[in-house]
Design an enzyme around this catalytic site. Structure first.
Site, short mmCIF file in Angstrom:
data_model
loop_
_atom_site.label_atom_id
_atom_site.label_comp_id
_atom_site.label_asym_id
_atom_site.label_seq_id
_atom_site.Cartn_x
_atom_site.Cartn_y
_atom_site.Cartn_z
N GLY A 47 0.69 -1.14 -0.03
CA GLY A 47 0.03 -0.10 -0.02
C GLY A 47 0.98 1.28 -0.04
N GLY A 49 3.02 2.16 -2.35
CA GLY A 49 3.48 2.28 -3.61
C GLY A 49 5.17 2.29 -4.03
N ALA A 87 10.55 -0.98 8.44
CA ALA A 87 11.57 -0.21 8.88
C ALA A 87 11.58 1.18 7.95
CB ALA A 87 12.68 -0.61 9.15
N ARG A 89 12.18 1.31 4.70
CA ARG A 89 13.59 1.07 4.26
C ARG A 89 13.54 0.89 2.54
NH1 ARG A 89 14.27 -4.24 2.71
NH2 ARG A 89 16.24 -4.05 2.58
N GLN A 90 12.12 0.84 1.95
CA GLN A 90 12.35 0.15 0.49
C GLN A 90 12.71 1.33 -0.34
OE1 GLN A 90 11.96 -2.73 -0.51
NE2 GLN A 90 10.71 -4.02 0.29
N THR A 91 12.19 2.47 -0.17
CA THR A 91 12.53 3.49 -1.02
C THR A 91 13.97 3.95 -1.17
OG1 THR A 91 10.39 4.79 -1.01
CG2 THR A 91 12.36 6.02 -1.39
N LYS A 266 14.62 9.59 1.07
CA LYS A 266 14.76 8.73 2.15
C LYS A 266 13.38 8.14 2.44
CE LYS A 266 15.81 12.46 4.79
NZ LYS A 266 16.32 13.31 5.93
N GLU A 270 6.70 4.96 8.28
CA GLU A 270 6.39 4.96 9.73
C GLU A 270 6.65 6.13 10.25
OE1 GLU A 270 7.67 0.25 10.64
OE2 GLU A 270 9.12 1.75 9.60
#
Length: 309
Positions: A47, A49, A87, A89-91, A266, A270
């Site tokens: 969710g 993106g 966390a 972290r994906q982007t 970044k 969260e």
């Protein structure tokens, strides 16, 4: 009597697993013989993106028409490990891996065409593919990224436990009804520094969803136990906010470029929910002069606190 209050809260949040825990992402960029480029990356889109963000990073890095890029992320047999959708972290992490793979593939392509030339058609890519194969130039490149963190030193407390950090601040405006204890949230203003925002629409959605989760944490969501067993086990008696509880949310972004991030980006997921509950609690205090140290702040707790006061 209805009393109005305004409260503020701020946060900083270290993205990624942190504290020296292996935090790695991988991706593969491959020219296919049908004139398209596939990005194989295990980005779990829950969710947030993430798939769209990887697609944007790839098209920008490859300098290619957006219709010619496919992101394949649902078959783990076709791709390498990119870590979890956790966390925030994906982007940053996986985006860097996609950028790395696409940059290497574009360098290979530049051996065939001018480095500023846009890949604008499938026919052009087919010709490039054939030329690269003929000249033994790789048409497939792997990308890799590992977050640069370290454990905290036990003796002096020094170290690099997280990187990078996302920053944010929020202002909540509430109305407290002193006769019923009901709290209405009129508005939340959210300001975030998540580096360069790759997809503004998705980022705004992240802010709105995160703020509403914070509203639920502050005012509604509560686990009730009876001898260690959860009593409210479904959404008929575990209350979460719905669209009817959505306040007016204004989101702003301070786009400070993160030099180590993909195009300066970044993480955002969260951090946006963290200041919401504290801002609401400060707004309640501003309205009725009472501090609450137990969540959620239900009508019953407000009335009991007013009675004690």
């Amino acid at each position: 009597m209805k009393k109005k209050g305004i409260g503020y809260a701020s946060t900083f949040y270290g993205t990624g697993y942190g504290n020296g825990f292996p935090d790695e992402s991988r991706a593969t960029a491959k020219i296919e013989n049908n004139g398209t480029i596939n990005i194989y990356v295990e980005v779990s889109d829950v969710g947030s993106g993430g798939k769209s963000v990887m697609w944007q990073i790839a098209t920008k890095t490859l300098n290619i028409d957006e219709k010619l890029v496919n992101v394949i992320n649902t078959n783990t047999n076709s791709m390498k490990d990119s870590g979890t959708a956790a966390a925030s972290r994906q982007t940053y992490n996986t985006g860097n891996a996609v950028l790395n793979a696409c940059a290497k593939l574009r360098d290979n392509i530049n051996n065939v065409i001018n480095k500023t030339e846009k890949l604008s058609s499938s026919d052009k890519i087919k010709k490039i593919f054939q030329h690269m194969k003929k000249n033994n130039i790789s048409t497939c490149e792997d990308g890799y990224f590992k977050a640069n963190t370290s454990k905290i030193h036990e003796k002096d407390g020094q170290g690099n436990p997280y990187w990078p950090y996302t920053f944010g601040a929020q202002r909540a405006t509430v109305i407290v009804d002193t006769e019923t204890g009901k709290i209405d949230i009129l508005e939340i203003v959210s300001v975030n520094d998540a580096g360069k925002i790759i997809n503004p629409t998705l980022a705004e959605g992240q802010v709105e969803g995160g703020c509403l989760m914070g509203v639920g944490y502050a005012l509604m969501e509560e686990v009730n136990l009876n001898k260690g067993k959860i009593k409210n086990t479904n959404f008929s008696n575990y209350i979460i906010p719905t669209s009817m509880d959505m306040p007016n949310i204004k989101s702003y972004f301070v786009e400070e470029n993160e030099s180590t991030g993909p195009f300066g980006a970044k993480g955002l997921g969260e951090p946006v929910m963290l200041p919401t509950a504290p801002a609401i609690l400060n707004a309640i205090y501003d309205a009725i002069g009472i501090r609450f140290y137990e969540l959620p702040v239900t009508c019953e707790r407000v009335l009991a606190a007013l009675k004690r006061k």
